[in-house]
Design a protein around this motif. Structure first.
Motif, PDB file in Angstrom:
ATOM      1  N   MET A   1      48.128 -16.250 -12.005  1.00 48.43           N
ATOM      2  CA  MET A   1      47.044 -16.587 -12.918  1.00 48.43           C
ATOM      3  C   MET A   1      46.113 -17.622 -12.294  1.00 48.43           C
ATOM      4  O   MET A   1      44.903 -17.534 -12.471  1.00 48.43           O
ATOM      5  N   ILE A   2      46.668 -18.578 -11.550  1.00 50.88           N
ATOM      6  CA  ILE A   2      45.840 -19.648 -10.977  1.00 50.88           C
ATOM      7  C   ILE A   2      44.818 -19.080  -9.995  1.00 50.88           C
ATOM      8  O   ILE A   2      43.648 -19.479 -10.024  1.00 50.88           O
ATOM      9  N   SER A   3      45.226 -18.147  -9.161  1.00 48.40           N
ATOM     10  CA  SER A   3      44.278 -17.582  -8.186  1.00 48.40           C
ATOM     11  C   SER A   3      43.173 -16.799  -8.895  1.00 48.40           C
ATOM     12  O   SER A   3      42.004 -16.870  -8.506  1.00 48.40           O
ATOM     13  N   GLU A   4      43.530 -16.054  -9.923  1.00 48.77           N
ATOM     14  CA  GLU A   4      42.533 -15.315 -10.692  1.00 48.77           C
ATOM     15  C   GLU A   4      41.591 -16.287 -11.406  1.00 48.77           C
ATOM     16  O   GLU A   4      40.386 -16.056 -11.494  1.00 48.77           O
ATOM     17  N   ALA A  37      44.274 -18.640 -22.030  1.00 45.75           N
ATOM     18  CA  ALA A  37      44.517 -17.475 -21.183  1.00 45.75           C
ATOM     19  C   ALA A  37      45.933 -17.515 -20.607  1.00 45.75           C
ATOM     20  O   ALA A  37      46.617 -16.488 -20.577  1.00 45.75           O
ATOM     21  N   SER A  38      46.363 -18.682 -20.185  1.00 40.26           N
ATOM     22  CA  SER A  38      47.706 -18.800 -19.599  1.00 40.26           C
ATOM     23  C   SER A  38      48.786 -18.508 -20.628  1.00 40.26           C
ATOM     24  O   SER A  38      49.760 -17.816 -20.333  1.00 40.26           O
ATOM     25  N   SER A  39      48.633 -19.039 -21.802  1.00 44.79           N
ATOM     26  CA  SER A  39      49.671 -18.867 -22.814  1.00 44.79           C
ATOM     27  C   SER A  39      49.650 -17.475 -23.451  1.00 44.79           C
ATOM     28  O   SER A  39      50.640 -17.055 -24.040  1.00 44.79           O
ATOM     29  N   ASN A  40      48.548 -16.762 -23.329  1.00 45.79           N
ATOM     30  CA  ASN A  40      48.451 -15.423 -23.930  1.00 45.79           C
ATOM     31  C   ASN A  40      48.299 -14.326 -22.886  1.00 45.79           C
ATOM     32  O   ASN A  40      47.808 -13.240 -23.192  1.00 45.79           O
ATOM     33  N   LEU A  41      48.713 -14.594 -21.661  1.00 44.31           N
ATOM     34  CA  LEU A  41      48.592 -13.619 -20.580  1.00 44.31           C
ATOM     35  C   LEU A  41      49.326 -12.317 -20.894  1.00 44.31           C
ATOM     36  O   LEU A  41      48.895 -11.241 -20.481  1.00 44.31           O
ATOM     37  N   HIS A  42      50.375 -12.424 -21.672  1.00 45.44           N
ATOM     38  CA  HIS A  42      51.135 -11.226 -22.048  1.00 45.44           C
ATOM     39  C   HIS A  42      50.319 -10.254 -22.904  1.00 45.44           C
ATOM     40  O   HIS A  42      50.649  -9.086 -23.008  1.00 45.44           O
ATOM     41  N   GLN A  43      49.227 -10.721 -23.508  1.00 41.62           N
ATOM     42  CA  GLN A  43      48.383  -9.854 -24.339  1.00 41.62           C
ATOM     43  C   GLN A  43      47.376  -9.042 -23.521  1.00 41.62           C
ATOM     44  O   GLN A  43      46.767  -8.116 -24.039  1.00 41.62           O
ATOM     45  N   LEU A  44      47.189  -9.409 -22.269  1.00 42.87           N
ATOM     46  CA  LEU A  44      46.248  -8.695 -21.400  1.00 42.87           C
ATOM     47  C   LEU A  44      46.773  -7.295 -21.127  1.00 42.87           C
ATOM     48  O   LEU A  44      47.896  -7.120 -20.665  1.00 42.87           O
ATOM     49  N   LYS A  45      45.973  -6.304 -21.406  1.00 42.59           N
ATOM     50  CA  LYS A  45      46.403  -4.914 -21.279  1.00 42.59           C
ATOM     51  C   LYS A  45      46.439  -4.462 -19.812  1.00 42.59           C
ATOM     52  O   LYS A  45      47.359  -3.808 -19.386  1.00 42.59           O
ATOM     53  N   LEU A  54      38.684 -12.989 -20.167  1.00 38.30           N
ATOM     54  CA  LEU A  54      38.396 -14.424 -20.028  1.00 38.30           C
ATOM     55  C   LEU A  54      37.070 -14.793 -20.690  1.00 38.30           C
ATOM     56  O   LEU A  54      36.949 -15.843 -21.331  1.00 38.30           O
ATOM     57  N   TYR A  55      36.068 -13.924 -20.539  1.00 33.31           N
ATOM     58  CA  TYR A  55      34.784 -14.185 -21.189  1.00 33.31           C
ATOM     59  C   TYR A  55      34.917 -14.143 -22.718  1.00 33.31           C
ATOM     60  O   TYR A  55      34.280 -14.917 -23.423  1.00 33.31           O
TER      61      TYR A  55
END
Length: 179
Positions: A1-4, A37-45, A54-55
Motif C-alpha cells: 500500500m505504501i508504494s501505491e 485507504a489503509s484500513s479499508n484496503l480489503h474493500q478494494l475490488k 483513492l480519489y
C-alpha cells in the motif's frame, strides 16, 4: 500500500489543494485519506481501480471537512429571539373589524356567516336553526364568504406573508360603504 500511496500522493495533494481553501488542512486531509485507504484496503475490488478509489476517498474526506467546519461565529447565550409571529397584532386588530363588516352584509348572508365563522356552528346546525336545507345553508355561508371578501377588499389593503395577513391599511373611501 505504501508504494501505491507514494505513486498517487502528489496527484491527490493537487486534487485536495484545488478544493480546500485552508492550506493547513490539506496535509490533514491527505493523512485521513491514507488512514481510510489503509484500513479499508480489503474493500478494494481490483488493483486497477485503486486510483479512482483513492480519489473517491479523498472526495468524501473533503466533504466531511466542509461538513464539520463552522463558517459562522457562535451567538451569545443571552441573545433573545424576536417574536416569531410578526403578524399577530395585525390579525388581532383585523379580527375586531370582522363583526361590523359582517353586519354590513344582508341578513340573509350575515347570520349564516357569523354562525359558521365567528361562533363555529356546524353547517347542519345552521340549516336547522334557520329552517334551511343543508345545501341551502352551505350555499348561504359560501355566498356570504364571497360577499364578505369583496367588502373587505373594498375597505382595506392587505399585506400577505408566509403566516397569512401580516398588515393591513384601511382604504380612504368616498363611497357610502361603512368600512
Amino acid at each position: 500500500m505504501i508504494s501505491e500511496w507514494q505513486n498517487h500522493k502528489e496527484q491527490l495533494g493537487a486534487y485536495v489543494r484545488t478544493r480546500i481553501d485552508d492550506v493547513d488542512a490539506v496535509d490533514d486531509i491527505l493523512q485521513d485519506v491514507y488512514i481510510k485507504a489503509s484500513s479499508n484496503l480489503h474493500q478494494l475490488k481490483s488493483r486497477g481501480s485503486l486510483k479512482a478509489w483513492l480519489y473517491r476517498i479523498a472526495h468524501n474526506t473533503i466533504m466531511d471537512f466542509y461538513r464539520t467546519r463552522q463558517p459562522f461565529d457562535e451567538l451569545p447565550e443571552d441573545l433573545v429571539a424576536e417574536e416569531s409571529d410578526t403578524g399577530r397584532q395585525a390579525r388581532e386588530e383585523l379580527a375586531q373589524c370582522l363583526g361590523p363588516l359582517i353586519d354590513e352584509l344582508s341578513e340573509k348572508y350575515a347570520t349564516p356567516l357569523r354562525l359558521a365563522e365567528l361562533e363555529g356552528v356546524s353547517q347542519q346546525d345552521i340549516a336547522d336553526q334557520l329552517g334551511l336545507s343543508l345545501s341551502g345553508a352551505k350555499s348561504r355561508v359560501q355566498r356570504g364568504r364571497v360577499k364578505f371578501r369583496e367588502q373587505m377588499m373594498a375597505c382595506c389593503d392587505f399585506e400577505i406573508g408566509r403566516e397569512g395577513i401580516t398588515d393591513y391599511l384601511p382604504k380612504k373611501s368616498n363611497t357610502q360603504r361603512k368600512c
